[in-house]
Design a protein around this motif. Structure first.
Motif, PDB file in Angstrom:
ATOM      1  N   PRO A   1       0.804  -1.229   0.000  1.00  0.00           N
ATOM      2  CA  PRO A   1       0.000   0.000   0.000  1.00  0.00           C
ATOM      3  C   PRO A   1       0.834   1.274   0.000  1.00  0.00           C
ATOM      4  O   PRO A   1       1.720   1.450   0.829  1.00  0.00           O
ATOM      5  N   PHE A   2       0.558   2.144  -0.951  1.00  0.00           N
ATOM      6  CA  PHE A   2       1.171   3.469  -1.010  1.00  0.00           C
ATOM      7  C   PHE A   2       0.056   4.512  -0.962  1.00  0.00           C
ATOM      8  O   PHE A   2      -1.004   4.325  -1.571  1.00  0.00           O
ATOM      9  N   ASN A   3       0.280   5.603  -0.249  1.00  0.00           N
ATOM     10  CA  ASN A   3      -0.656   6.711  -0.282  1.00  0.00           C
ATOM     11  C   ASN A   3      -0.571   7.381  -1.649  1.00  0.00           C
ATOM     12  O   ASN A   3       0.524   7.665  -2.145  1.00  0.00           O
ATOM     13  N   TYR A   4      -1.720   7.635  -2.235  1.00  0.00           N
ATOM     14  CA  TYR A   4      -1.713   8.192  -3.585  1.00  0.00           C
ATOM     15  C   TYR A   4      -1.153   9.609  -3.583  1.00  0.00           C
ATOM     16  O   TYR A   4      -1.565  10.473  -2.821  1.00  0.00           O
ATOM     17  N   ASP A   5      -0.174   9.821  -4.444  1.00  0.00           N
ATOM     18  CA  ASP A   5       0.445  11.131  -4.644  1.00  0.00           C
ATOM     19  C   ASP A   5       0.872  11.168  -6.101  1.00  0.00           C
ATOM     20  O   ASP A   5       1.727  10.378  -6.519  1.00  0.00           O
ATOM     21  N   GLU A   6       0.293  12.079  -6.861  1.00  0.00           N
ATOM     22  CA  GLU A   6       0.576  12.092  -8.298  1.00  0.00           C
ATOM     23  C   GLU A   6       2.042  12.349  -8.609  1.00  0.00           C
ATOM     24  O   GLU A   6       2.519  12.037  -9.705  1.00  0.00           O
ATOM     25  N   ASN A   7       2.790  12.873  -7.640  1.00  0.00           N
ATOM     26  CA  ASN A   7       4.210  13.126  -7.852  1.00  0.00           C
ATOM     27  C   ASN A   7       5.102  11.964  -7.404  1.00  0.00           C
ATOM     28  O   ASN A   7       6.313  11.988  -7.645  1.00  0.00           O
ATOM     29  N   HIS A   8       4.497  10.969  -6.735  1.00  0.00           N
ATOM     30  CA  HIS A   8       5.273   9.816  -6.299  1.00  0.00           C
ATOM     31  C   HIS A   8       5.669   8.985  -7.513  1.00  0.00           C
ATOM     32  O   HIS A   8       4.894   8.825  -8.459  1.00  0.00           O
ATOM     33  N   ARG A   9       6.877   8.455  -7.476  1.00  0.00           N
ATOM     34  CA  ARG A   9       7.399   7.672  -8.586  1.00  0.00           C
ATOM     35  C   ARG A   9       6.437   6.574  -9.046  1.00  0.00           C
ATOM     36  O   ARG A   9       6.290   6.315 -10.248  1.00  0.00           O
ATOM     37  N   LEU A  10       5.746   5.937  -8.123  1.00  0.00           N
ATOM     38  CA  LEU A  10       4.898   4.799  -8.465  1.00  0.00           C
ATOM     39  C   LEU A  10       3.666   5.209  -9.271  1.00  0.00           C
ATOM     40  O   LEU A  10       3.078   4.388  -9.971  1.00  0.00           O
ATOM     41  N   PHE A  11       3.275   6.479  -9.181  1.00  0.00           N
ATOM     42  CA  PHE A  11       2.072   6.936  -9.878  1.00  0.00           C
ATOM     43  C   PHE A  11       2.395   7.913 -11.016  1.00  0.00           C
ATOM     44  O   PHE A  11       1.491   8.429 -11.668  1.00  0.00           O
TER      45      PHE A  11
END
Length: 353
Positions: A178-188
């Motif tokens: 689980p990752f908190n959604y962040d449009e700047n995070h590498r995963l998203f």
């Protein structure tokens, strides 16, 4: 989807041997200085026959601080200095995967062996380009898929292939982080190669591919987050031998990572995270208790040792992480992305389902 029709076989080497095997100390350079590079630096120091020689990062101060922390003699701002460093034999590339291809090609053209963090590249085309270049220049190229090098995984694969559970009928593997959604995070972030499939899904896909085999047909379900990156992907495929693989990855949920491979005469339940299994239980027939087997777990050290072994033996590729499998698994990932409509901005051509 038929992923077999979307792949080109990995190129065959003109020679099965490196241009120059390394029988002494392997002098390492690290390209990028993030968290994973710290873990690899520790593994290289712990290994037999490896020595840290240089580190490079876009931020020169970060590279210098990394070098001081790990006792590395040379640090570079940018990567050109590392490419030109004659005292570096092999480079570990741990930048994000959209940047792997130009960086790996620069290292290869400079005559350096490359251990490239998974996934090896962004696309099938880029993957093949890197591997073909390494063969042409007579250097070792290997995807840093530590899971394949772990003794517990090698033991599982050996037992399955020698028929300890009979003929394999199915395999299921899930990996959820689980990752908190962040449009700047590498995963998203699509611009940075984001998506659950490429980052965490590659592990259960790799394990299922090892235990069951390559798809003849691939079914894909999944969802995308607002940036367009995939955050939940379920894959199911059948092999030419009639076995079925089921894979799940999710970057938004929690849950136990459970892997089971089932055969006509028994089954194996794998314990621990899919990317780093800790043990397994082999059940024969109707035996519910089974044989519990624990594996040695030294994470990055296993892949470093395998890389050193290949250099010493003069191999162009690792038998544990063969080029053909790296290409095949990337083909599965890319085929699934096409079904989901996930396209990276670096890709020249639009993806068609």
């Amino acid at each position: 989807m038929d992923p077999q029709h979307d792949t080109v076989p990995a190129p065959s080497p003109t020679s099965g041997q490196l241009t120059t095997p390394i029988t002494g100390t392997v002098r390492w350079g690290l390209l990028a200085a993030g968290a994973i590079a710290h873990a690899m630096a520790a593994a290289i120091r712990e290994s037999e026959g490896g020595r840290l020689g240089a580190v490079a990062a876009r931020d020169g101060q970060r590279a210098a601080a990394f070098a001081e922390e790990h006792g590395i003699a040379r640090s570079y701002q940018g990567y050109d200095g590392l490419y030109a460093d004659d005292e570096v034999d092999a480079v570990y590339i741990s930048s994000t995967h959209p940047f792997h291809t130009p960086q790996a090609l620069a290292c290869i053209r400079a005559g350096k062996h490359v251990l490239i963090e998974k996934p090896l590249a962004l696309t099938v085309h880029d993957t093949e380009q890197i591997l073909e270049a390494a063969r042409e220049h007579g250097v070792l190229a290997m995807e840093a898929m530590w899971t394949r090098c772990m003794p517990v995984v090698r033991d599982i694969v050996d037992r399955v292939r020698r028929g300890d559970i009979g003929t394999v009928r199915s395999c299921s593997a899930a990996f959820t982080v689980p990752f908190n959604y962040d449009e700047n995070h590498r995963l998203f972030d699509l611009g940075n190669g984001g998506g659950a499939l490429m980052d965490i899904g590659i592990y259960p896909v790799t394990l299922a591919h090892l235990l069951v085999g390559h798809p003849t047909d691939l079914m894909v379900l999944g969802s995308r987050c607002p940036t367009g990156a995939d955050d939940l992907v379920a894959l199911q495929w059948m092999t030419a031998d009639g076995a079925v693989a089921q894979v799940l990855c999710d970057s938004r949920s929690s849950g136990a990572a459970r892997t089971v491979v089932r055969g006509t005469e028994g089954w194996i339940e794998v314990h621990g995270p899919v990317n780093a299994p800790e043990s397994f239980t082999l059940h024969r027939g109707r035996d519910r208790d089974g044989e519990w087997v624990e594996g040695v777990q030294q994470h990055y050290l296993h892949e470093v040792d395998e890389f050193h072994r290949c250099l010493k033996e003069g191999l162009l590729e690792s038998p544990l992480v063969p080029h053909a499998d790296t290409v095949s698994i990337m083909t599965i990932l890319e085929s699934a992305r096409r079904e989901l409509g996930v396209r990276y901005p670096q890709e020249d051509e639009p993806l068609h389902t």
